[in-house]
Write an enzyme that holds these catalytic residues in place. Structure first.
Site, PDB file in Angstrom:
ATOM      1  N   LYS A  87      16.029 105.712 -30.308  1.00 20.65           N
ATOM      2  CA  LYS A  87      16.370 106.241 -29.083  1.00 20.65           C
ATOM      3  C   LYS A  87      17.594 105.421 -28.295  1.00 20.65           C
ATOM      4  CE  LYS A  87      14.348 108.872 -25.192  1.00 20.65           C
ATOM      5  NZ  LYS A  87      13.034 108.795 -24.442  1.00 20.65           N
TER       6      LYS A  87
HETATM    7  C1  E4P Z   1      12.640 111.701 -22.475  1.00 24.20           C
HETATM    8  O1  E4P Z   1      12.803 111.381 -23.449  1.00 24.20           O
HETATM    9  C2  E4P Z   1      12.477 110.854 -20.994  1.00 24.20           C
HETATM   10  O2  E4P Z   1      11.443 109.726 -21.634  1.00 24.20           O
HETATM   11  C3  E4P Z   1      11.875 111.766 -20.050  1.00 24.20           C
HETATM   12  O3  E4P Z   1      11.804 113.158 -20.391  1.00 24.20           O
HETATM   13  C4  E4P Z   1      12.242 111.602 -18.726  1.00 24.20           C
HETATM   14  O4  E4P Z   1      11.579 112.204 -17.866  1.00 24.20           O
HETATM   15  P1  E4P Z   1      11.439 111.797 -16.291  1.00 24.20           P
HETATM   16  O5  E4P Z   1      12.624 112.430 -15.851  1.00 24.20           O
HETATM   17  O6  E4P Z   1      10.074 112.686 -15.888  1.00 24.20           O
HETATM   18  O7  E4P Z   1      11.270 110.322 -16.085  1.00 24.20           O
END
Ligand code: E4P
Length: 217
Positions: A87
């Site tokens: 990522k």
């Molecule tokens: C995506 O990969 C992120 O980990 C995640 O969806 C972020 O979500 P949040 O805005 O609820 O922290």
């Protein structure tokens, strides 16, 4: 549409996996910290533990923000387990690194995406997944679902292979709308997934069937 769970909590990952509908897991440094997983050794072991629970892709996020650091860290994460997807944040060196990883056959998830322009760059660089954060856009009174629709439209028009992974999902209706809009993947906490089960008419109908079944014994 694939279902990923967005958590580093092993119990929740197991619960979603036991449902039989889970296709993968996404994590981020905040989700790791929330579970108290700190220090590189523990974090790396945790990724492997997650891979051993699910059979699909597991996103592991790099912390480095410079090209050399992202490449070093990403290669190390990818070597941990064949299910790992690296990522990478949507920054200039991140795009360069995604291009590099794609030339080496290392799969990537471009994260922290908030615009169609960013989505085009990530697809051009060869990202495997693109994570637009729709809930965080909603949080600042901007329609996150509109962004999903826009990106899906652009990617389909040009046959980009990058999969739209709708992220930052806040509730069950986000999942349904993402399905309508053609997102390839949704990643969400356990509650919105379980929320899809609920309908009062199902509960009322089942109670009546069970009562009638008892009466006809
Ligand atoms: C995506 O990969 C992120 O980990 C995640 O969806 C972020 O979500 P949040 O805005 O609820 O922290």
């Amino acid at each position: 549409m694939k279902f990923f769970i967005d958590t580093a909590n092993l119990d929740q990952i197991r619960e979603a996996n036991d449902l039989g509908i889970l296709d993968g897991v996404t994590t981020n440094p905040s989700l790791m910290a929330k579970e108290g997983i700190r220090g590189q050794d523990k974090i790396l072991k945790h990724y492997v533990d997650i891979c051993n629970i699910v059979s699909g892709d597991v996103s592991a996020e790099v912390i480095a923000t410079d090209f050399d650091g992202i490449v070093r860290e990403g290669e190390m994460l990818a070597s941990l387990h064949p299910q790992i997807v690296v990522k990478v944040p949507m920054i200039k060196d991140g795009i360069k690194a995604i291009k590099y990883f794609s030339s080496k056959g290392i799969r990537t998830n471009c994260t922290l995406v908030f615009s169609a322009g960013q989505a085009i760059l990530a697809a051009k660089a060869g990202a495997t997944y693109l994570s637009p954060f729709l809930g965080r856009l909603d949080d600042i009174s901007t329609d996150g679902l509109e962004l999903i629709e826009q990106i899906v439209h652009i990617y389909r028009m040009y046959d980009f292979e990058t999969q739209v992974l709708a992220a930052s999902i806040r509730h069950s209706m986000h999942i349904v709308r993402c399905a309508e809009l053609g997102a390839d993947v949704v990643t969400c906490p356990l509650d919105p997934i379980l929320g899809l089960l609920n309908h009062p008419l199902t509960d009322i109908g089942l109670a009546k069937f069970l009562a009638d079944a008892k009466g006809s014994k």
